[in-house]
Structure formats: structure tokens, C-alpha cells
Write an enzyme that holds these catalytic residues in place. Structure first.
Site, short mmCIF file in Angstrom:
data_model
loop_
_atom_site.label_atom_id
_atom_site.label_comp_id
_atom_site.label_asym_id
_atom_site.label_seq_id
_atom_site.Cartn_x
_atom_site.Cartn_y
_atom_site.Cartn_z
CG ASP A 163 -1.84 1.21 1.28
OD1 ASP A 163 -1.02 1.97 0.44
OD2 ASP A 163 -2.99 1.21 1.88
CD GLU A 193 -4.80 7.20 0.45
OE1 GLU A 193 -4.99 7.10 -0.46
OE2 GLU A 193 -3.30 6.40 0.97
CD GLU A 194 -2.28 4.76 3.68
OE1 GLU A 194 -3.00 5.36 4.32
OE2 GLU A 194 -1.49 4.05 2.84
#
Ligand code: CO
Ligand code: ZN
Length: 332
Positions: A163, A193-194
């Protein structure tokens, strides 16, 4: 492609500090892109120009990974930390953290019931005897990642940060394989993104695409007593229908389904209860962008041992290439 995946998953890139990953991807796609640029937030945008008359397609795979940030160093040299992105405290115990300068530490915990474990009961031990020795290696505000090597099980692969380095690897491979197409292709390796889908937001504004497609991992429902979910490892590319950030545009769902069927690409539909991807930002860009997500099924997401199946990865590459080379009738 395994070498590409291994290099990407072992790179250092917690949210906001994606430079090492971005530099690596530049060396991988440099010969295949017509243009490359890194924007103000650190997104890498690799452009392949179309032959004309086509659409602007933005693909996004996030370069960042979950990690930790140091918040306190005590007199004995133990580090306290906060999460960068979603960290499950149960998956951290006994695991190792690596900082940008190569310093490695192990995560330990205070006494207490195992069920009461939380991040504030955990600490990182970098082997320092006291505060000064710790501060010689690590400072408040330093970001670290989980430290774990890539493992090749044959058909299936395990690593930290599948991921979303596996999404990045899919895009790298697709960019190498795509032939002449009328469409202008923007392969974006996004930052942050995270921590809230941030890099995709600004890069999508810049690109102003006609179609947005995120590549990211999704959960599976095929391990013992797993939460109910109709996605299995090895059953093909997962065409997302919905998650908490996005309802895939019906035209995009139709496009992906048609191409998978035409090209005999194994696929499955994915409905994800919680979570989001870069498509969550892309589809809300300017006056709106039809968007969807192609998910790579992944077990043990956000642990140090995220597992993917090479058949699924290949199916995702094939579907991305098919979209790139299509005339996109559904969007007309
Ligand atoms: Co994630
Ligand atoms: Zn992700």
C-alpha cells in the site's frame, strides 16, 4: 516486474517525505515518458502525449506509506511517537522502525492488558543508553517507516508498503507497455495519500483530466473469519464500486467492465465498507471528474506484511493499458 516491486516496497517514503520513492520511479519511467515534473507538494507527474483527438486521463498511485513521527525522547533514550497515517497498535509490537538516516529501532510497550494496547503505551527503542545518545541519532519530528524486507513466495509476494507501491509498480509497468494512443496520459505518483488524500487533490487540479483512475490496494474477505467482503486474492483486478471517499462513476464502471471482458482480464467488483483512495480527491476536482479505482487485492493491509498475488497485479496492468489505448466511448 518483481525487481521493480522489490525496489519500490523497500524504499523510504513516509507521507511528506516521498523523495526517495519519487527519484526511484523517475529512473524507472524516464525513458518512457515524454515529460516528467515534480510539483510543489512532491507529486511526480509523468506525461505520455497522445497522437491527438483523445481524452486526458489521469492515473494516480500514491508514493507515500504509513509511518511514525517522533514526539518525545525520554531521559533513558526511549522515543515516543505518533502515527503518520493509519497504524494499528496490535500490528506494531516487536516490529522495527527505520528512520531516514538508517537508524533502526524496535517497538516495545508499557505494562498493561494486551487488549488495552494503544499508541501512547508504545515506545521505540533505538538501543541508546540515554537521551543524549538517542538525540545523536534521532530528533523530535523525524519520520520513520516500518522496516521489513520484501519476500517472494512465488505466486504471492509479501512486503511492507504494498500500500501503495504495488499501485506505483502497476503504473510503471503500464507506462512501459502502452502503445500509441489518441489519449494524453498523466501517470501521477502522488504524495500524502495516507494522511488525507492530499497530493492527488493538487495534481488533479493542475492536470484537469477527463477521466481519473486511482490504483490502490483493497481488503479481501478470503482469510479465516475475515469480515464479509466479496474480494479474493488471486481473483483478478478489483473494479471499485464504492468506498467512503467515492462512488465510482457508472460510466467508468461500464468502461472498466467492458474492457476487462473484451481483453479477457480477470476482474471482480469491490464494495469497500471503510477507506478511500486518490479517486476521492480526483472526482471532486474543479467542476467534477468521472473517476474510478482499480484495486489490487491485498491481505493484511497496513501491517508490515501486506500480501498480493502476481496474477492480480498483472490483471491491473492489463486493465490500465487497455484504458490508455481505448477510445473511451462511455465518456463521449
Ligand atoms: Co493505506
Ligand atoms: Zn493506499
Amino acid at each position: 516486474m518483481k525487481d521493480t516491486i522489490k525496489a519500490l516496497v523497500e524504499a523510504f517514503g513516509p507521507s511528506g517525505y516521498e523523495t526517495e520513492v519519487i527519484d526511484l520511479i523517475k529512473t524507472m519511467v524516464g525513458d518512457h515518458a515524454d515529460e516528467m515534473r515534480v510539483d510543489a507538494l512532491g507529486n511526480l507527474i509523468a506525461v505520455k502525449k497522445g497522437t491527438g483527438g483523445g481524452k486526458r486521463i489521469m492515473f494516480a498511485g500514491h508514493a507515500d506509506e504509513i509511518g511514525v513521527v517522533v514526539t518525545h525522547i525520554d531521559d533513558k533514550g526511549f522515543l515516543r511517537f505518533l502515527n503518520v497515517g493509519g497504524l494499528n497498535p496490535f500490528s506494531l509490537l516487536g516490529n522495527r522502525v527505520r528512520f531516514a538516516n538508517g537508524t533502526i529501532g524496535v517497538i516495545g510497550r508499557e505494562k498493561g492488558e494486551a487488549k488495552d494496547i494503544s499508541l501512547d503505551k508504545l515506545f521505540i527503542d533505538i538501543g541508546a543508553n540515554d537521551k543524549a545518545a538517542a538525540e545523536a541519532k534521532v530528533n523530535i519530528g523525524d519520520f520513520g517507516i516500518m522496516h521489513r524486507e520484501f519476500t517472494d513466495l512465488g505466486q504471492r509476494l509479501i512486503a511492507k508498503s504494498m500500500d501503495d507501491r504495488i499501485g506505483c509498480a502497476v503504473l510503471v509497468e503500464a507506462l512501459k507497455r502502452v502503445n500509441d494512443t489518441p489519449n494524453d496520459l498523466y501517470f501521477v505518483f502522488t504524495a500524502q495519500e495516507e494522511v488525507g488524500i492530499r497530493g492527488a487533490r493538487t495534481s488533479a487540479y493542475d492536470i484537469n483530466p477527463d477521466l481519473g483512475v486511482a490504483l490502490d490496494v483493497t481488503l479481501t474477505g478470503d482469510s479465516p473469519e475475515a469480515p464479509r467482503m466479496e474480494v479474493s486474492l488471486g481473483a483478478g483486478a478489483a473494479i471499485k464500486i464504492k468506498d467512503s471517499s467515492l462512488v465510482t462513476h457508472p460510466k467508468v464502471k461500464a468502461l472498466m467492465t467492458r474492457l476487462a471482458q473484451e481483453k479477457n482480464i480477470p476482474y471482480q467488483y469491490e464494495v469497500l465498507e471503510r477507506g478511500g483512495t486518490d479517486a476521492g480527491a480526483m472526482h471532486l476536482t474543479r467542476s467534477g471528474v468521472p473517476s474510478g479505482t482499480i484495486s489490487i487485492p491485498c491481505r493484511y493491509v497496513h501491517s508490515v506484511s501486506e500480501m498480493v498475488d502476481q496474477g492480480d497485479v498483472q490483471a491491473c496492468v492489463d486493465l490500465v493499458v487497455a484504458i490508455c489505448e481505448d477510445t473511451l466511448a462511455e465518456l463521449m
